[in-house]
Design a protein around this motif. Structure first.
Motif, short mmCIF file in Angstrom:
data_model
loop_
_atom_site.label_atom_id
_atom_site.label_comp_id
_atom_site.label_asym_id
_atom_site.label_seq_id
_atom_site.Cartn_x
_atom_site.Cartn_y
_atom_site.Cartn_z
N GLN A 23 34.91 28.95 35.74
CA GLN A 23 35.41 28.27 34.55
C GLN A 23 35.21 29.17 33.35
O GLN A 23 34.11 29.63 33.08
N ASP A 24 36.32 29.40 32.63
CA ASP A 24 36.27 30.25 31.43
C ASP A 24 35.64 31.61 31.72
O ASP A 24 34.88 32.15 30.89
N LEU A 29 31.13 36.54 34.83
CA LEU A 29 31.81 37.43 35.77
C LEU A 29 32.88 38.28 35.10
O LEU A 29 32.93 39.50 35.29
N VAL A 30 33.77 37.66 34.34
CA VAL A 30 34.87 38.41 33.74
C VAL A 30 34.34 39.44 32.74
O VAL A 30 34.79 40.59 32.71
N GLU A 31 33.37 39.04 31.94
CA GLU A 31 32.80 39.96 30.95
C GLU A 31 32.15 41.17 31.62
O GLU A 31 32.39 42.33 31.23
N ARG A 32 31.32 40.93 32.65
CA ARG A 32 30.62 42.03 33.31
C ARG A 32 31.61 42.92 34.08
O ARG A 32 31.50 44.15 34.06
N ALA A 33 32.56 42.30 34.76
CA ALA A 33 33.53 43.09 35.54
C ALA A 33 34.42 43.93 34.63
O ALA A 33 34.76 45.07 34.95
N SER A 34 34.81 43.38 33.47
CA SER A 34 35.62 44.15 32.52
C SER A 34 34.87 45.38 32.05
O SER A 34 35.46 46.47 31.90
N LYS A 78 38.92 47.71 32.71
CA LYS A 78 40.30 47.18 32.77
C LYS A 78 40.25 45.68 32.51
O LYS A 78 39.20 45.05 32.70
N PRO A 79 41.38 45.07 32.12
CA PRO A 79 41.41 43.61 31.98
C PRO A 79 41.13 42.94 33.32
O PRO A 79 41.63 43.38 34.36
N VAL A 80 40.35 41.88 33.30
CA VAL A 80 39.93 41.19 34.53
C VAL A 80 40.20 39.69 34.39
O VAL A 80 40.02 39.11 33.31
N CYS A 81 40.65 39.08 35.46
CA CYS A 81 40.64 37.62 35.53
C CYS A 81 39.99 37.22 36.84
O CYS A 81 39.91 38.02 37.78
N ALA A 82 39.47 36.00 36.91
CA ALA A 82 38.75 35.56 38.10
C ALA A 82 39.14 34.13 38.46
O ALA A 82 39.39 33.31 37.58
N PHE A 83 39.18 33.87 39.77
CA PHE A 83 39.51 32.55 40.30
C PHE A 83 38.63 32.27 41.52
O PHE A 83 38.11 33.19 42.14
N GLY A 136 42.41 24.99 48.26
CA GLY A 136 43.20 25.13 47.05
C GLY A 136 44.41 24.22 47.15
O GLY A 136 44.89 23.91 48.24
N ILE A 137 44.91 23.77 46.00
CA ILE A 137 46.02 22.83 45.94
C ILE A 137 47.09 23.39 45.03
O ILE A 137 46.81 23.74 43.87
N VAL A 138 48.32 23.47 45.54
CA VAL A 138 49.47 23.82 44.72
C VAL A 138 50.35 22.59 44.66
O VAL A 138 50.89 22.15 45.68
N CYS A 139 50.49 22.00 43.48
CA CYS A 139 51.22 20.74 43.29
C CYS A 139 52.27 20.94 42.21
O CYS A 139 51.97 21.43 41.12
N ASN A 140 53.52 20.60 42.54
CA ASN A 140 54.64 20.81 41.60
C ASN A 140 54.70 22.26 41.12
O ASN A 140 54.99 22.54 39.96
N GLY A 141 54.39 23.17 42.05
CA GLY A 141 54.48 24.59 41.73
C GLY A 141 53.33 25.13 40.91
O GLY A 141 53.37 26.29 40.50
N ARG A 142 52.31 24.33 40.67
CA ARG A 142 51.18 24.76 39.85
C ARG A 142 49.90 24.78 40.68
O ARG A 142 49.66 23.89 41.50
N LEU A 143 49.08 25.79 40.46
CA LEU A 143 47.78 25.88 41.12
C LEU A 143 46.79 25.04 40.34
O LEU A 143 46.60 25.23 39.13
N LEU A 144 46.15 24.09 41.02
CA LEU A 144 45.11 23.29 40.36
C LEU A 144 43.80 24.08 40.38
O LEU A 144 43.41 24.61 41.41
N SER A 145 43.14 24.14 39.25
CA SER A 145 41.94 24.97 39.14
C SER A 145 40.71 24.09 38.97
O SER A 145 40.73 22.89 39.28
N GLY A 146 39.62 24.66 38.47
CA GLY A 146 38.38 23.91 38.32
C GLY A 146 37.80 23.52 39.67
O GLY A 146 37.71 24.32 40.59
N LEU A 147 37.45 22.25 39.82
CA LEU A 147 36.84 21.77 41.06
C LEU A 147 37.87 21.41 42.13
O LEU A 147 37.50 21.13 43.27
N ALA A 148 39.14 21.41 41.77
CA ALA A 148 40.18 20.97 42.70
C ALA A 148 40.17 21.83 43.97
O ALA A 148 40.23 23.05 43.90
#
Length: 520
Positions: free
Chosen positions: A308-309, A328-333, A338-343, A376-388
């Motif tokens: 989260q965030d 995680l994102v701060e340390r990995a960057s 390089k720019p980093v995102c995490a999921f 993981g759940i993809v609903c209406n073409g969107r990936l649900l994040s957080g605890l989903a």
């Protein structure tokens, strides 16, 4: 709703090309959500099913229409009283119809009366000022320039700004629509007096927009002439797309891969030194992938647990223990420069299978059964994040109410083997089960039974088109067949379409690489 609810607004027409690749409720509702997130205040939707689907997805005003090709009339937009009834039932707030002075199956007055009987607002799609006068006399709430240029003769290229200004002398409730293809044209329509501006093809019809650019570029290259053509010995390399470093940190192993266009071009796997901690894992990964440093521009990291965030926490420390709220994102960057995102890893894998794998283009639930159980759940073409999708943490039926994964996954399989007197990991247990050894078969069957129950519950909760099964346990030989066998007595209408993950062990890195591109 009131007429003022759409005043001074952008309305996006979400009408895919009939029969085109985006002609589905999934894309229509996706277009609608995207338009609203970008500032649109209302939508124009064609067909009763798409109006109904969009109404479930949004709360803003919807202009509903039905298009028909009639043999005895040139009128196409909402020609019948039954169309009005169906659109009202589906959830349209405003019902639009052709108000031109042509041979028609139902008079404009009758359509207006039917709209008002359902307590909806009426919009007249007009071709000229006289159409607007007659429609207003019949009691419509809005007049639109929708059909200007479409009732005979060559179709103009530009919107009818003059007609907007003329209609504004009759009513303040003029909706500008038709051939508005640029922000400048939309602004001109607003300045001419429109209370709202509808934009369609330029936003939601990829085929049309692409053809405009294609034609412009083709004309430009033709104008440059043959002298600019590169010599025959110059060959351009095949380019898959921007390359991303995808990393998947799991409970037992970590994968790093160069990913481009949904394809892994190179990869490596290293054990996860569980006791070392995330700072050491990142430093080791940066060193291991240093030879690739000039070949990627972004980093996507998939991890077990909650993200989260940009901060990472363990939900089940038994799977992989990490400091709570690790940046995680701060340390990995800082480590990769390089720019980093995490999921979450299973959510990333779900997106990979939805975009490029076994669930391509469909709403799916993804289950990875490995050291633990993720989802993981993809609903209406969107990936649900957080605890989903953290299905492994659902409380099981055991007396201690332990998480489901603690009585199902690879760790549990190995622990059950030890209790049976065999020192074996999950892979060894599967090997013994395939040889017909009863003790191993019983352990695998019990795990599969619990996953089958989970799949049935998921089907009842989300009704996905498919449940995609991945992970080292989920994809082990014979496991998916055992799960299906345990679902054999489920009625067909409650059954799940279980499919094996197509991307196998690469699902996480492919998914997170694609998400990293979208996160720009």
């Amino acid at each position: 709703m009131q007429r003022q609810d759409i005043a001074n607004s952008l309305i996006v027409s979400c009408q895919p090309v009939p029969g085109g690749p985006m002609d589905s409720a999934q894309f229509v509702t996706g277009f609608a959500r995207a338009a609203l997130e970008a500032g649109a205040k209302a939508l124009r939707i064609e067909s009763v099913p798409y109006v109904a689907a969009t109404r479930l997805a949004v709360r803003v005003p919807i202009i509903g229409i039905v298009k028909r090709d009639l043999t005895d009339s040139p009128v196409r937009i909402t020609p019948y009283l039954a169309d009005v009834e169906a659109l009202a039932e589906a959830g349209a707030d405003i019902i639009a119809f052709d108000a031109t002075d042509r041979v028609r199956p139902v008079p404009v007055e009758a359509l207006v009366k039917a709209v008002k009987a359902r307590n909806k607002l009426a919009m007249a799609d007009c071709s000229c000022l006289d159409d607007a006068r007659r429609a207003l006399a019949a009691g419509v709430d809005f007049v639109g320039t929708t059909l200007s240029g479409y009732v005979g003769g060559p179709e103009p290229k530009d919107p009818d700004i003059a007609l907007i200004a003329q209609m504004r002398t009759l009513t303040p409730y003029v909706i500008a629509e038709g051939r508005i293809r640029s922000p400048e044209q939309a602004a001109a329509a607003a300045r001419a007096g429109a209370c709202a501006v509808v934009v369609g093809s330029a936003i939601t019809r990829t085929e049309h927009v692409t053809s405009w650019f294609h034609q412009a570029i083709s004309d430009a290259y033709a104008a440059r002439g043959a002298q600019t053509v590169l010599g025959p010995t110059v060959l351009a390399p095949t380019v898959l797309g921007p390359t991303v470093l995808g990393i998947d940190i799991g409970g037992t192993k970590t994968m790093a891969a160069l990913v481009s266009g949904g394809k892994v071009t190179e990869d490596m796997i290293v054990p996860t030194a569980r006791e070392a901690g995330p700072d050491t894992w990142l430093a080791s990964l940066a060193e291991s992938t240093s030879a690739w440093s000039g070949r990627f521009r972004r980093v996507g990291i998939a991890v077990t647990g909650l993200v989260q965030d940009g901060r990472w926490s363990a939900l089940n420390p038994a799977t992989l223990g990490i400091p709570d709220d690790y940046p995680l994102v701060e340390r990995a960057s800082a480590v990769f420069g390089k720019p980093v995102c995490a999921f979450n890893d299973a959510q990333a894998a779900a997106w990979g299978e939805h975009k490029f794998g076994a669930g391509q283009g469909r709403d799916i639930v993804f289950l990875t059964i490995s050291t633990g159980i993720g989802g993981g759940i993809v609903c209406n073409g969107r990936l649900l994040s957080g605890l989903a999708g953290h299905f492994g943490l659902i409380r099981g039926l055991s007396e201690d109410r332990a998480p489901l994964e603690d009585g199902t996954s690879g760790r549990w399989i190995a622990s059950q083997a030890l209790k049976a007197g065999f020192k074996a990991d999950a892979a060894d247990v599967f090997g013994h089960a395939l040889k017909g050894e009863a003790w191993a078969g019983a352990i695998v069957s019990q795990s599969a039974s619990r996953v089958a129950t989970l799949c049935r519950d998921i089907q009842m909760m989300f009704d996905p088109k498919s449940i995609v099964i991945g992970g080292s346990i989920g994809l082990a030989e014979g496991y998916l067949d055992r799960v299906r066998a345990h679902l054999g007595e489920v009625p067909p209408r409650l059954s799940s379409d279980l499919v094996a993950a197509k991307l196998a062990g690469h699902a996480g890195v492919i998914g997170v690489a694609d998400l990293a591109e979208w996160a720009r």
